[in-house]
Write a protein that holds these residues in place. Structure first.
Motif, mmCIF file in Angstrom:
data_model
loop_
_atom_site.group_PDB
_atom_site.id
_atom_site.type_symbol
_atom_site.label_atom_id
_atom_site.label_comp_id
_atom_site.label_asym_id
_atom_site.label_seq_id
_atom_site.Cartn_x
_atom_site.Cartn_y
_atom_site.Cartn_z
ATOM 1 N N ASP A 67 -5.404 20.591 12.410
ATOM 2 C CA ASP A 67 -4.053 20.094 12.165
ATOM 3 C C ASP A 67 -3.404 20.804 10.987
ATOM 4 O O ASP A 67 -2.182 20.958 10.936
ATOM 5 C CB ASP A 67 -4.076 18.580 11.933
ATOM 6 N N PHE A 68 -4.196 21.236 10.039
ATOM 7 C CA PHE A 68 -3.680 22.006 8.908
ATOM 8 C C PHE A 68 -3.666 23.497 9.237
ATOM 9 O O PHE A 68 -2.666 24.191 9.014
ATOM 10 C CB PHE A 68 -4.551 21.767 7.674
ATOM 11 N N ASN A 69 -4.768 23.992 9.781
ATOM 12 C CA ASN A 69 -4.947 25.442 9.899
ATOM 13 C C ASN A 69 -4.147 26.088 11.024
ATOM 14 O O ASN A 69 -3.648 27.210 10.858
ATOM 15 C CB ASN A 69 -6.425 25.776 10.065
ATOM 16 N N LEU A 70 -4.003 25.429 12.161
ATOM 17 C CA LEU A 70 -3.318 26.093 13.269
ATOM 18 C C LEU A 70 -1.855 26.384 12.933
ATOM 19 O O LEU A 70 -1.340 27.472 13.242
ATOM 20 C CB LEU A 70 -3.426 25.255 14.550
ATOM 21 N N GLY A 71 -1.175 25.438 12.300
ATOM 22 C CA GLY A 71 0.209 25.683 11.907
ATOM 23 C C GLY A 71 0.315 26.802 10.890
ATOM 24 O O GLY A 71 1.229 27.644 10.955
ATOM 25 N N LEU A 72 -0.623 26.824 9.962
ATOM 26 C CA LEU A 72 -0.652 27.889 8.968
ATOM 27 C C LEU A 72 -0.925 29.237 9.629
ATOM 28 O O LEU A 72 -0.255 30.243 9.344
ATOM 29 C CB LEU A 72 -1.720 27.576 7.921
ATOM 30 N N GLU A 73 -1.907 29.264 10.522
ATOM 31 C CA GLU A 73 -2.242 30.517 11.214
ATOM 32 C C GLU A 73 -1.056 31.030 12.032
ATOM 33 O O GLU A 73 -0.812 32.248 12.095
ATOM 34 C CB GLU A 73 -3.454 30.290 12.132
ATOM 35 N N GLU A 74 -0.323 30.118 12.648
ATOM 36 C CA GLU A 74 0.830 30.542 13.451
ATOM 37 C C GLU A 74 1.860 31.255 12.571
ATOM 38 O O GLU A 74 2.411 32.296 12.955
ATOM 39 C CB GLU A 74 1.444 29.324 14.141
ATOM 40 N N GLN A 75 2.117 30.713 11.388
ATOM 41 C CA GLN A 75 3.043 31.367 10.454
ATOM 42 C C GLN A 75 2.528 32.740 10.030
ATOM 43 O O GLN A 75 3.277 33.724 10.015
ATOM 44 C CB GLN A 75 3.216 30.505 9.202
ATOM 45 N N LEU A 76 1.254 32.796 9.682
ATOM 46 C CA LEU A 76 0.676 34.048 9.186
ATOM 47 C C LEU A 76 0.639 35.107 10.271
ATOM 48 O O LEU A 76 0.952 36.280 10.033
ATOM 49 C CB LEU A 76 -0.735 33.793 8.636
ATOM 50 N N ARG A 77 0.268 34.694 11.473
ATOM 51 C CA ARG A 77 0.190 35.664 12.573
ATOM 52 C C ARG A 77 1.569 36.210 12.899
ATOM 53 O O ARG A 77 1.740 37.416 13.175
ATOM 54 C CB ARG A 77 -0.443 34.999 13.801
ATOM 55 N N ALA A 78 2.581 35.333 12.874
ATOM 56 C CA ALA A 78 3.953 35.789 13.107
ATOM 57 C C ALA A 78 4.382 36.772 12.027
ATOM 58 O O ALA A 78 5.225 37.654 12.265
ATOM 59 C CB ALA A 78 4.909 34.593 13.152
#
Length: 372
Positions: A91-102
């Motif tokens: 719940d914390f990491n996937l949203g963060l990863e989505e931002q970073l990957r973008a």
């Protein structure tokens, strides 16, 4: 790296050991705990900040957690690391990863969210968020491949760390437990919210067990920093019960005990790898529990039952977790040696299945992402 609780810190620490052998000069930073720090990890925030479970419980801490994620995302986008690894905490990491990957930063999610158990629609967010997923369980890569998500089965690092042969007598000697004593381990959870909800019920069950069988001994390993939270619960719900509080040492406790009264979570897998009969319980705010029930796909919540695909150990959740029912289920194990022996066989098979030299397998997969 971001690991959001004690179990994530443990997993990340084990994999960091393999990473250090391959990249001894790597700078590893983010959110983590003491196991990661042992391998030179620099924590910008302690992992306890994210150690909250349940919808209502998260809402209480939402502003602080969201603020940490905003600050962390901006810092990483500014500093542009070679790789981001989110360890569990989806719940914390996937949203963060989505931002970073973008933003052009490569991302790995270590521990596949349990889309096979509940909230299956998260698979779409995983596809947007992670360049690669490191899976702990053998059936997960095939499931992710159906959605075009690259993944590698790396086994479970706990299966490498925990010995196939349980060091029962050595652990009893180390803990000062009599070789012939009957010991019940109490593991109410590693998060404050878990101790708040599970602690009173597990301690009340211990009081009931003590009333019925005064000769029983109880061991309760406490996560560092949470003793001050556990001690008042002990005096309130189990006064006079011979419960020894231990700072950490959960693996020694699991090796030494005869049975375990345990909160659902990664610790149940640890107990299974120590081949221990257990009673799984869990309690949370009633609204959180109602939401999770509606989202669930499987009849089990405990990892040993999920992996064995049947109720090999009992689960007593929410209102079913009374002191009497928990005590009954615990004594049922102590009174049935043949049932315990059969369970040992099942858990030994599971141990072999999950033992894959996870640190090496994970590091190999990480290297391929970095080389891509």
């Amino acid at each position: 790296m971001v690991a959001g609780e004690a179990s994530g810190d443990l997993l990340a620490g084990l994999v960091l050991g393999g990473m250090r052998q391959r990249w001894p000069d790597a700078r590893v930073q983010g959110i983590g705990g003491p196991r990661m720090a042992e391998h030179g990890f620099e924590a910008w925030w302690p992992h306890e900040k994210l150690a909250v479970r349940g919808y209502v419980e998260v809402l209480r801490h939402y502003r602080e957690i969201a603020g940490i994620r905003r600050q962390l995302a901006q810092r990483l986008l500014d500093e542009r690391p070679d790789l981001f690894i989110g360890v569990d905490a989806p719940d914390f990491n996937l949203g963060l990863e989505e931002q970073l990957r973008a933003g052009g930063i490569r991302t790995i999610q270590f521990v596949c969210p349990s889309i096979w158990a509940w909230r299956g629609k998260r698979v779409h967010r995983i596809r947007r968020s992670a360049d690669h997923v490191l899976c702990l369980f053998p059936f997960e890569p095939e499931l992710l491949a159906q959605h075009d998500i690259p993944a590698t089965y790396v086994g479970h690092p706990l299966a490498d760390t925990i010995p196939l042969e349980v060091p029962r007598q050595a652990s009893r000697l180390s803990l000062g437990v009599a070789p012939d004593g009957v010991v019940v381990a109490l593991l109410p959870g590693s998060r404050r919210s878990e101790i708040e909800y599970n602690g009173p019920k597990i301690l009340a069950a211990a009081a009931e067990l003590h009333r019925r069988r005064p000769q029983l001994q109880f061991l309760l390993p406490v996560v560092p920093g949470l003793r001050a939270m556990v001690e008042p619960l002990l005096s309130r719900h189990a006064a006079g019960v011979p419960i020894r509080l231990l700072d950490g040492r959960s693996h020694e406790v699991l090796a030494a005990c005869d049975t375990v009264l345990i909160a659902s979570g990664t610790a149940t897998l640890e107990a299974a790898l120590f081949k221990k009969p257990m009673v799984i319980t869990y309690s949370m705010h009633w609204l959180s529990a109602a939401i999770m029930r509606r989202m669930g796909y499987l009849p089990w919540v405990g990892l040993p039952n999920i992996l064995c695909r049947e109720f090999v150990v009992p689960e007593l959740l929410q209102e079913a977790a009374t002191p009497q029912s928990l005590a009954d289920a615990t004594l049922a194990w102590l009174d049935d040696p043949q049932r315990c022996e059969a369970l040992t066989g099942r858990f030994t098979e599971l141990h072999h299945l999950l033992r894959r030299n996870t640190a090496q397998a994970a590091t190999d997969a990480i290297a391929k992402v970095l080389e891509a």
